[in-house]
Scaffold this active site. Structure first.
Site, PDB file in Angstrom:
ATOM      1  N   HIS A   1       0.861  -1.187   0.000  1.00  0.00           N
ATOM      2  CA  HIS A   1       0.000   0.000   0.000  1.00  0.00           C
ATOM      3  C   HIS A   1       0.894   1.231   0.000  1.00  0.00           C
ATOM      4  CE1 HIS A   1      -3.680   2.338   0.837  1.00  0.00           C
ATOM      5  NE2 HIS A   1      -2.849   3.137   1.476  1.00  0.00           N
ATOM      6  N   CYS A   2       0.733   2.066  -1.031  1.00  0.00           N
ATOM      7  CA  CYS A   2       1.546   3.273  -1.180  1.00  0.00           C
ATOM      8  C   CYS A   2       0.809   4.450  -0.553  1.00  0.00           C
ATOM      9  CB  CYS A   2       1.824   3.543  -2.657  1.00  0.00           C
ATOM     10  SG  CYS A   2       2.736   5.077  -2.958  1.00  0.00           S
ATOM     11  N   PHE A   3       1.395   5.035   0.478  1.00  0.00           N
ATOM     12  CA  PHE A   3       0.742   6.150   1.155  1.00  0.00           C
ATOM     13  C   PHE A   3       0.793   7.428   0.322  1.00  0.00           C
ATOM     14  CE2 PHE A   3       1.719   3.290   4.675  1.00  0.00           C
ATOM     15  CZ  PHE A   3       0.512   3.304   5.368  1.00  0.00           C
TER      16      PHE A   3
END
Length: 275
Positions: A122-124
């Protein structure tokens, strides 16, 4: 969880703010300072070439950033009748459904509240999960962000070198630039705009190196046919030739994706969708 959700909102805003500041500094400060006499500037001057290069890198970074967000991994929970929203969150959190019970390589993301296949992480900074559908655009985003930051670093060093009449021929000059600048700034010998540019130099260096390192690590995983989630969980993957692994992510039209931000229309994912 509350901290992660807050980071999921703040990180994209931080990235867009840094991008806007970089664009403003390049267009209104660095590039104009390269023109010594605009009336006698040749058509293919270094300043114009640098401006065209920066616009090319910025357009690709921003375009792939948008495609990463738009090409979100599909929620497999809907197709598998696993539920959605609060229902699937409760089931997966209380352990009644395990990540491997639906399909191989599936993972439930608590922040996105959905089940995705070929989940990587998951890329913030995009506020989105990275999987099979948007992996190619994510790698291109990291690559062009790194190049744009390093390009801004070089342009910023040239501007500071001319503004402060200093040379960066000695590698130690850049390492000692920040402490000397801080002392000069508080003594009134350095303008606030110049101090801001110096701080941005180190920020561009950090972001550029981080994105470059992450891109290289991601490419190594792709060549091995793995994702970060599979490595973290110790999952065994079927061995395939590295060419097939690359084509699975980048598709047959990989060269087009290096020049302009486009969807990965040649990948196995999209061929399966067409069927």
């Amino acid at each position: 969880m509350l901290v992660l959700r807050l980071l999921n909102v703040v990180a994209p805003a931080y990235f867009l703010c840094i991008s806007l500041v970089t664009f403003v500094l390049q267009i209104f400060l660095f590039i104009p300072s390269m023109f010594r006499d605009p009336s006698t500037t040749p058509l293919l001057s270094p300043a114009l070439l640098h401006g065209a290069l920066f616009l090319f890198l910025s357009a690709n970074a921003l375009g792939n950033y948008i495609l990463v967000i738009q090409s979100s991994p599909e929620d497999l929970g809907k197709g598998l009748n696993l539920g959605e929203g609060d229902e699937v969150v409760a089931d997966w959190l209380d352990g009644s459904r395990s990540p491997g019970s639906a399909l191989p390589s599936t993972h439930f993301c608590r922040l996105c509240a959905r089940v995705t296949q070929r989940h990587d992480h998951h890329c913030f900074f995009t506020g989105n999960c990275i999987g099979r559908r948007n992996m190619r655009n994510f790698i291109m985003f990291c690559l062009y962000t790194s190049l744009a930051c390093l390009d801004s670093l070089v342009a910023g060093m040239a501007y500071i070198s001319a503004a402060l009449s200093m040379s960066f021929a000695n590698p130690l000059a850049f390492l000692t630039l920040l402490p000397h600048s801080i002392s000069q700034f508080f003594s009134g010998a350095l303008l606030s705009s110049e101090m801001f540019v110096i701080l941005m130099l180190y920020l561009w260096l950090g972001i550029g190196l981080a994105c470059a390192g992450f891109c290289c690590h991601q490419m190594l995983l792709i060549l091995r046919g793995q994702t970060r989630y599979q490595v973290r969980k110790g999952m065994v993957v079927r061995a395939r030739p590295w060419r097939e692994n690359l084509q699975d992510v980048f598709g047959k039209r990989w060269l087009l994706g290096l020049l302009i931000p486009v969807l990965n229309v040649g990948s196995d994912y999209h061929r399966q969708k067409e069927k």
